[in-house]
Design a protein around this motif. Structure first.
Motif, short mmCIF file in Angstrom:
data_model
loop_
_atom_site.label_atom_id
_atom_site.label_comp_id
_atom_site.label_asym_id
_atom_site.label_seq_id
_atom_site.Cartn_x
_atom_site.Cartn_y
_atom_site.Cartn_z
N GLY A 1 -0.86 5.36 -10.11
CA GLY A 1 -1.08 6.80 -10.28
C GLY A 1 -1.37 7.23 -11.69
N SER A 2 -1.19 6.34 -12.67
CA SER A 2 -1.44 6.69 -14.06
C SER A 2 -1.80 5.43 -14.83
N GLY A 3 -2.26 5.62 -16.06
CA GLY A 3 -2.60 4.49 -16.91
C GLY A 3 -4.07 4.11 -16.81
N ASP A 4 -4.39 2.93 -17.33
CA ASP A 4 -5.76 2.43 -17.36
C ASP A 4 -6.10 1.79 -16.02
N VAL A 5 -6.55 2.61 -15.08
CA VAL A 5 -6.81 2.16 -13.71
C VAL A 5 -8.30 2.30 -13.39
N THR A 6 -8.87 1.25 -12.83
CA THR A 6 -10.25 1.30 -12.34
C THR A 6 -10.27 0.84 -10.89
N THR A 7 -11.33 1.22 -10.17
CA THR A 7 -11.49 0.80 -8.78
C THR A 7 -12.78 -0.01 -8.68
N LEU A 8 -12.67 -1.22 -8.16
CA LEU A 8 -13.82 -2.11 -8.02
C LEU A 8 -14.64 -1.70 -6.79
N PRO A 9 -15.90 -2.19 -6.69
CA PRO A 9 -16.73 -1.85 -5.53
C PRO A 9 -16.10 -2.19 -4.19
N ASP A 10 -15.27 -3.23 -4.13
CA ASP A 10 -14.64 -3.59 -2.85
C ASP A 10 -13.38 -2.78 -2.56
N GLY A 11 -13.06 -1.82 -3.42
CA GLY A 11 -11.91 -0.95 -3.20
C GLY A 11 -10.64 -1.39 -3.90
N ARG A 12 -10.65 -2.55 -4.50
CA ARG A 12 -9.44 -3.01 -5.22
C ARG A 12 -9.18 -2.16 -6.46
N VAL B 1 -7.38 -1.88 -10.15
CA VAL B 1 -7.00 -2.77 -11.23
C VAL B 1 -6.40 -1.92 -12.36
N LYS B 2 -5.20 -2.25 -12.76
CA LYS B 2 -4.53 -1.52 -13.84
C LYS B 2 -4.20 -2.48 -14.98
N LEU B 3 -4.59 -2.10 -16.19
CA LEU B 3 -4.35 -2.90 -17.39
C LEU B 3 -3.29 -2.22 -18.24
N THR B 4 -2.30 -2.98 -18.67
CA THR B 4 -1.21 -2.43 -19.48
C THR B 4 -0.89 -3.36 -20.63
N GLN B 5 -0.75 -2.81 -21.81
CA GLN B 5 -0.27 -3.55 -22.98
C GLN B 5 0.89 -2.76 -23.57
N GLN B 6 2.07 -3.38 -23.63
CA GLN B 6 3.27 -2.67 -24.04
C GLN B 6 4.23 -3.62 -24.74
N PRO B 7 5.24 -3.07 -25.43
CA PRO B 7 6.27 -3.94 -26.04
C PRO B 7 7.09 -4.62 -24.96
N GLY B 8 7.66 -5.78 -25.28
CA GLY B 8 8.58 -6.44 -24.36
C GLY B 8 9.82 -5.59 -24.17
N GLU B 9 10.54 -5.85 -23.06
CA GLU B 9 11.69 -5.01 -22.73
C GLU B 9 13.01 -5.76 -22.71
N LYS B 10 13.02 -7.04 -23.12
CA LYS B 10 14.24 -7.84 -23.06
C LYS B 10 14.87 -8.08 -24.42
N ASP C 1 0.81 -1.21 0.00
CA ASP C 1 0.00 0.00 0.00
C ASP C 1 0.85 1.26 0.00
N ASP C 2 2.08 1.18 0.49
CA ASP C 2 2.91 2.39 0.54
C ASP C 2 3.43 2.81 -0.84
N VAL C 3 3.28 1.96 -1.85
CA VAL C 3 3.68 2.34 -3.21
C VAL C 3 2.46 2.35 -4.14
N ALA C 4 1.28 2.45 -3.57
CA ALA C 4 0.06 2.44 -4.38
C ALA C 4 0.05 3.58 -5.39
N ASP C 5 0.44 4.79 -4.96
CA ASP C 5 0.44 5.93 -5.87
C ASP C 5 1.43 5.73 -7.01
N GLN C 6 2.55 5.11 -6.71
CA GLN C 6 3.56 4.86 -7.74
C GLN C 6 3.06 3.84 -8.75
N LEU C 7 2.37 2.81 -8.26
CA LEU C 7 1.92 1.73 -9.14
C LEU C 7 0.66 2.09 -9.92
#
Length: 377
Positions: A294-305, A307-316, A286-292
């Motif tokens: 704070g941006s992007g495709d984020v929704t909040t469920l009724p129970d407070g959870r 959820v962030k969805l990300t689609q991006q190129p691989g990085e390796k 929870d102490d890094v919630a804003d970092q994780l």
């Protein structure tokens, strides 16, 4: 020098998404600062041995085949040295570093555990135990996981029964990075590398490495004024790998798997090509919630959870690789993050157009109530 040297009690990157497995020391990690082969300054780092580098060089030369050696800084002191070896078939960079593994009984085990091929490509890896209980690994792989350059990185590591590490590596070029290939393979065979790190002559040098400093007391994170936040529980054992396999959609064949504790991965194939799926399950985020979140495709469920969805190129570096991620976090800091790739290994080219699991399937996997029921300590 690219051999990783274990440093005690190093912090993990809490914001990392689906980190690599804990088992299998990565042969491409950077060395600890105290392991530099450069001449030591007059003010050595506390806890660092003042071993004459010339003595380390002497042990290397006495336990390798005859050839011409060139070392830098032989008048210095420290715990490791690198040099260039030439047996007439091409110059090769070679390094040996000595260290203490850490404070815990399990410290250094990753350094003598073959890595998962889904994360680190290699041609051969062998492990074993000496009669006195010391453990060794001989690894033959590459400097760059995506093989963008054909530099081979071969290494041998010994973890002694009393917690010392002897780590040796060799290359088929006169430098670890940025040098042209000088020979097909590094100069020493697997057997010769094993013989080098298991030589008895290292013991007098290891005995000069001072004990690690006593770890300072850590009462836990500070929460609200006047309160001390206890360290979050951790998941141990194989419950995450086992649960991941049980929650996979039907029709997927598991061709590889691994992980332990909070991390697990599987490589699945639905008949259309391999796909890597990985998961981290973590408390106390929870102490890094804003970092994780704070941006992007984020929704909040009724129970407070969240959820962030990300689609991006691989990085390796794998050609055409895409990385789909579903990251979830409860109000009290319980995080489940799932990632999937359209390849069986991030450093290899795509084997299919998309990952084997859809975003909806990844979301259902991450939000499954089974994760919150796993035992933790």
């Amino acid at each position: 020098y690219a051999g990783s040297v274990v440093t005690p009690d190093g912090p993990a990157d809490k914001a990392g998404v689906a980190a690599a497995p804990k088992t299998g020391g990565s042969p491409t990690a950077e060395p600890a600062p105290e392991s530099s082969g450069e001449p030591a300054s007059d003010a050595l780092k506390p806890g660092m041995a003042e071993i004459p580098l010339s003595r380390i060089a002497d042990v290397i030369k006495a336990n390798t085949p005859a050839g011409e050696w060139r070392f830098d800084g032989l008048d210095g002191k420290g715990q490791g040295i690198s040099g260039v070896y030439d047996d007439g078939k091409g110059e090769a960079a070679v390094g040996v570093f000595l260290n203490r593994a850490g404070r815990s009984a399990e410290a250094g085990v990753d350094m003598v555990t073959c890595p998962e091929k889904a994360y680190v490509p290699y041609d051969a890896c062998e492990t074993g135990k000496l009669p006195d209980g010391s453990r060794w690994m001989v690894f033959q792989g590459y400097e760059y996981p995506d093989k963008r350059e054909e530099t081979k990185s071969w290494r041998a590591t010994l973890l002694t029964k009393d917690g010392f590490l002897i780590d040796a590596s060799e290359y088929n070029a006169p430098a670890e990075k940025g040098a042209a290939i000088s020979r097909e393979n590094p100069p020493f065979t697997a057997a010769q590398m094993k013989a080098l790190v298991t030589a008895d002559a290292w013991r007098p040098l290891l005995d000069q490495i001072p004990p690690l400093p006593t770890a300072p007391a850590q009462p836990g994170k500070l929460g609200k004024p006047g309160k001390v936040r206890q360290a979050p529980p951790e998941i141990v054992g194989n419950t995450v790998p086992n649960t991941l396999r049980s929650l996979l959609p039907k029709g997927l064949k598991v061709v590889d798997d691994g992980g332990e504790g909070e991390f697990a991965f599987v490589v699945v194939d639905d008949g259309k090509g391999k796909s890597l799926v990985q998961i981290n399950v973590q408390y106390g985020m929870d102490d890094v919630a804003d970092q994780l979140f704070g941006s992007g495709d984020v929704t909040t469920l009724p129970d407070g959870r969240k959820v962030k969805l990300t689609q991006q190129p691989g990085e390796k570096g794998g050609e055409g690789v895409v990385w789909w991620t579903v990251d979830t976090l409860t109000k009290d800091g319980f995080r489940v993050v799932v990632g999937a790739f359209n390849t069986g290994a991030q450093h290899e080219a795509a084997t299919r157009a998309e990952p084997a699991l859809t975003m909806e399937q990844l979301k259902a996997l991450a939000l499954d109530p089974k994760w919150a029921k796993l035992p933790a300590k």
